[in-house]
Design an enzyme around this catalytic site. Structure first.
Site, short mmCIF file in Angstrom:
data_model
loop_
_atom_site.label_atom_id
_atom_site.label_comp_id
_atom_site.label_asym_id
_atom_site.label_seq_id
_atom_site.Cartn_x
_atom_site.Cartn_y
_atom_site.Cartn_z
N SER A 1 6.23 -1.89 -1.76
CA SER A 1 6.35 -2.80 -2.92
C SER A 1 5.42 -2.37 -4.05
O SER A 1 4.44 -3.04 -4.34
CB SER A 1 6.09 -4.25 -2.50
N GLY B 1 0.84 -1.19 0.00
CA GLY B 1 0.00 0.00 0.00
C GLY B 1 0.88 1.24 0.00
O GLY B 1 2.10 1.15 0.16
N LEU B 2 0.27 2.37 -0.18
CA LEU B 2 1.00 3.64 -0.23
C LEU B 2 1.65 3.96 1.12
O LEU B 2 1.25 3.43 2.16
CB LEU B 2 0.06 4.77 -0.62
N SER C 1 2.39 -0.89 8.29
CA SER C 1 3.14 -1.30 9.48
C SER C 1 2.25 -1.35 10.71
O SER C 1 2.38 -2.26 11.54
CB SER C 1 4.31 -0.35 9.73
N GLY D 1 2.04 5.70 4.42
CA GLY D 1 1.02 6.30 5.26
C GLY D 1 -0.32 5.58 5.22
O GLY D 1 -1.27 5.99 5.88
N SER D 2 -0.40 4.48 4.47
CA SER D 2 -1.67 3.74 4.36
C SER D 2 -2.00 2.97 5.64
O SER D 2 -3.17 2.66 5.90
CB SER D 2 -1.62 2.78 3.17
N GLY D 3 -0.97 2.66 6.41
CA GLY D 3 -1.20 1.91 7.64
C GLY D 3 -0.65 0.50 7.62
O GLY D 3 -0.99 -0.33 8.47
#
Length: 201
Positions: free
Chosen positions: A107, A33-34, A40, A36-38
């Site tokens: 990725s 995902g981008l 981690s 800041g998408s969450g």
């Protein structure tokens, strides 16, 4: 560069035996995902839930790996590809030990994710698309990277001046703008239970 003077040594203890000892099926949760998408945050929440259930798991976080193993890589397309190649090989070793492995990396390229999937046995690769609108990612901007990218201070930033290939058929589709972090994590754990990777508690 490949060396010609190495020979593969089969190990006496198999992946199946290691997994049986842990009472689970090894797999790779590939979070994409981008920035800041969450990724981690959700991956950490899943790892905590798995630990509570007595599962054997390990999380390979993108930023953490770049502090060590991949500390020599930048963010050009070539370095991003090498970053994913290395982490795919490490994840494969962890899976061989019988673990439920999580990797949290942007990725951005579908070809790289396909490469990681091709390294594993059928069914072991689970693509988890953390689907968060870029507008929300920019609002969050926990590292201030979008602001720098918009100002031209960072080049090759995914979603701004470097492409992100949206997963077309992820095994798990998570929308962090519609669910809490815990709800997102529970969605992923439920998938693992339903598919028989971990036992139902």
């Amino acid at each position: 560069m490949k060396t010609e003077n190495t020979v593969w040594h089969d190990q006496q203890v198999t992946k199946a035996q290691r997994a049986a000892l842990k009472d689970q099926k090894p797999c790779l949760l590939w979070y994409t995902g981008l920035s800041g998408s969450g990724k981690s945050t959700v991956a950490n929440a899943v790892d905590a839930l798995l630990f509570e259930r007595g599962c054997h798991s390990y999380l390979l976080d993108g930023d953490n790996v770049r502090h060590g193993l991949n500390g020599d890589l930048g963010f050009s397309d070539e370095d991003r590809i090498e970053n994913i190649r290395r982490i795919s090989q490490v994840a494969k070793l962890f899976i061989d030990s019988g673990l439920v492995v999580s990797t949290a990396f942007i990725s951005p390229f579908a070809s790289d994710r396909a490469m990681a999937k091709a390294m594993l046995e059928k069914g072991e690769f689970i693509e988890v698309y953390i689907d968060t609108p870029i507008s929300i990612c920019e609002q969050r901007d926990p590292k201030g990277l979008y602001k720098k990218a918009r100002a031209g201070e960072i080049k090759d930033f995914t979603g701004i001046d470097s492409n992100y290939d949206v997963p077309q058929s992820p095994e798990i589709h998570v929308k962090t703008d519609e669910k809490s972090i815990l709800e997102c994590a529970q969605q992923i754990v439920e998938h693992l239970v339903e598919q028989g990777f971990i036992s139902k508690k």
